[in-house]
Design a protein around this motif. Structure first.
Motif, PDB file in Angstrom:
ATOM      1  N   VAL A  17     -12.208  -2.014   5.450  1.00  0.00           N
ATOM      2  CA  VAL A  17     -10.853  -1.126   4.746  1.00  0.00           C
ATOM      3  C   VAL A  17     -10.593  -1.544   3.387  1.00  0.00           C
ATOM      4  N   GLN A  77      -8.787  -1.419   1.119  1.00  0.00           N
ATOM      5  CA  GLN A  77      -7.200  -1.440   1.022  1.00  0.00           C
ATOM      6  C   GLN A  77      -7.120  -2.567   1.603  1.00  0.00           C
ATOM      7  N   ASP A 126      -5.842  -2.461  14.921  1.00  0.00           N
ATOM      8  CA  ASP A 126      -5.967  -0.904  14.463  1.00  0.00           C
ATOM      9  C   ASP A 126      -4.755  -0.893  13.748  1.00  0.00           C
ATOM     10  N   ILE A 178      -4.387  -1.151  10.384  1.00  0.00           N
ATOM     11  CA  ILE A 178      -5.115  -0.300   9.420  1.00  0.00           C
ATOM     12  C   ILE A 178      -5.133   1.438   9.627  1.00  0.00           C
ATOM     13  N   GLU A 179      -4.210   1.644  10.304  1.00  0.00           N
ATOM     14  CA  GLU A 179      -3.686   2.678   9.908  1.00  0.00           C
ATOM     15  C   GLU A 179      -2.501   2.457   9.316  1.00  0.00           C
ATOM     16  N   VAL A 197      -2.600   1.744   6.437  1.00  0.00           N
ATOM     17  CA  VAL A 197      -2.445   1.070   4.973  1.00  0.00           C
ATOM     18  C   VAL A 197      -3.620   2.333   5.065  1.00  0.00           C
ATOM     19  N   LYS A 198      -3.291   3.400   5.977  1.00  0.00           N
ATOM     20  CA  LYS A 198      -4.428   4.410   5.766  1.00  0.00           C
ATOM     21  C   LYS A 198      -2.964   5.928   4.506  1.00  0.00           C
TER      22      LYS A 198
END
Length: 283
Positions: free
Chosen positions: A183, A185, A276, A279-280, A282-283
């Motif tokens: 990832v 970011q 999880d 990660i979700e 930052v998207k």
């Protein structure tokens, strides 16, 4: 760093002089210390932040060159190592915290000071007990800085588990490192190869930090900012004359970093949920 590092200087009537951080480790930038030294400088206080030792060898060299004391702020670093040397053993003093959030935490406030200098040790022993030695004779003014016996009893029981707790934290950090590795970011902690980190905190750097924190907290995951306001722009230090822009790396870190749960008892399922969710977010 936490306020107490500079507050302890100011309360003595001395002047704290700040230096910017290394943007990768968030510890003091050892290459910038010498420019801040004057003929009034008495000591260097390197902070071993988040459980990782500062770049200590060049700091030792600078201190020797200018005949300065080194007072290590090892509050977050009990058990941390640099080249197999323990935090708190590099300088003239090592200062540790037993606040409950630390890797070795008591049931309340407490701390420890280490030194290898017998003369300094004798002074510390007097200072912690109102400057008294022998009893009721006071060659100096100290205070009640003794560790409470109840705290000592709690810490003595917990101490035998400390190394295992360190390893659990390191395993948790490795889990996060792997989970976030793809990832772009998310910038994960950078640990210098000569260092053994105890991960008092697991701190990541992300864009839109405050929005991401809101999403993480909305998922009932604890997180924290260490620290939202750099010391040089704290209101109480206005008199020092610093301003925004003086230490850009510290200011950038204050706006972009956050700490995730890293405590030893985290389960794999909990860590996966944290990963999880981040990660979700930052998207």
């Amino acid at each position: 760093t936490f306020f107490a590092t500079a507050g302890s200087i100011a309360r003595l009537g001395a002047k704290p002089v700040f230096v910017d951080i290394d943007p990768k480790t968030y510890n003091i930038d050892a290459n910038k210390i010498e420019k801040a030294i004057t003929n009034k400088t008495k000591a260097i206080i390197p902070v071993h932040l988040y459980g990782q030792c500062a770049d200590i060898d060049p700091i030792i060299d600078t201190a020797k060159k200018h005949n300065l004391y080194i007072v290590e702020d090892a509050a977050q670093a009990i058990g941390s190592k640099n080249k197999n040397r323990n935090a708190g053993t590099f300088g003239d003093f090592g200062c540790f915290s037993f606040f409950p959030s630390k890797n070795l935490g008591g049931a309340g406030d407490g701390g420890l000071v280490t030194t290898n200098n017998e003369k300094l040790y004798d002074k510390l022993v007097k200072l912690r007990n109102h400057g008294s030695f022998p009893k009721y004779y006071h060659p100096m003014i100290g205070g009640n800085f003794r560790l409470d016996a109840l705290q000592a009893a709690v810490l003595n029981i917990k101490l035998k588990y400390l190394d295992n707790w360190h390893e659990n934290r390191r395993n948790n950090a490795a889990f996060y490192d792997n989970a976030f590795s793809t990832v772009q970011q998310i910038v994960t902690p950078v640990i210098l190869p000569e260092n053994y980190s105890i991960y008092n905190q697991y701190v990541i750097r992300v864009p839109n930090r405050d929005q991401i924190i809101a999403k993480i907290k909305n998922a009932n995951i604890g997180c924290e900012i260490y620290y939202p306001v750099p010391l040089h722009i704290q209101k109480c230090f206005d008199y020092l004359g610093y301003k925004n822009g003086d230490f850009p790396e510290s200011e950038k870190a204050a706006n972009e970093t956050l700490a995730l749960p890293i405590y030893p008892e985290l389960t794999d399922e909990q860590q996966q949920y944290v990963a999880d969710t981040v990660i979700e977010a930052v998207k």
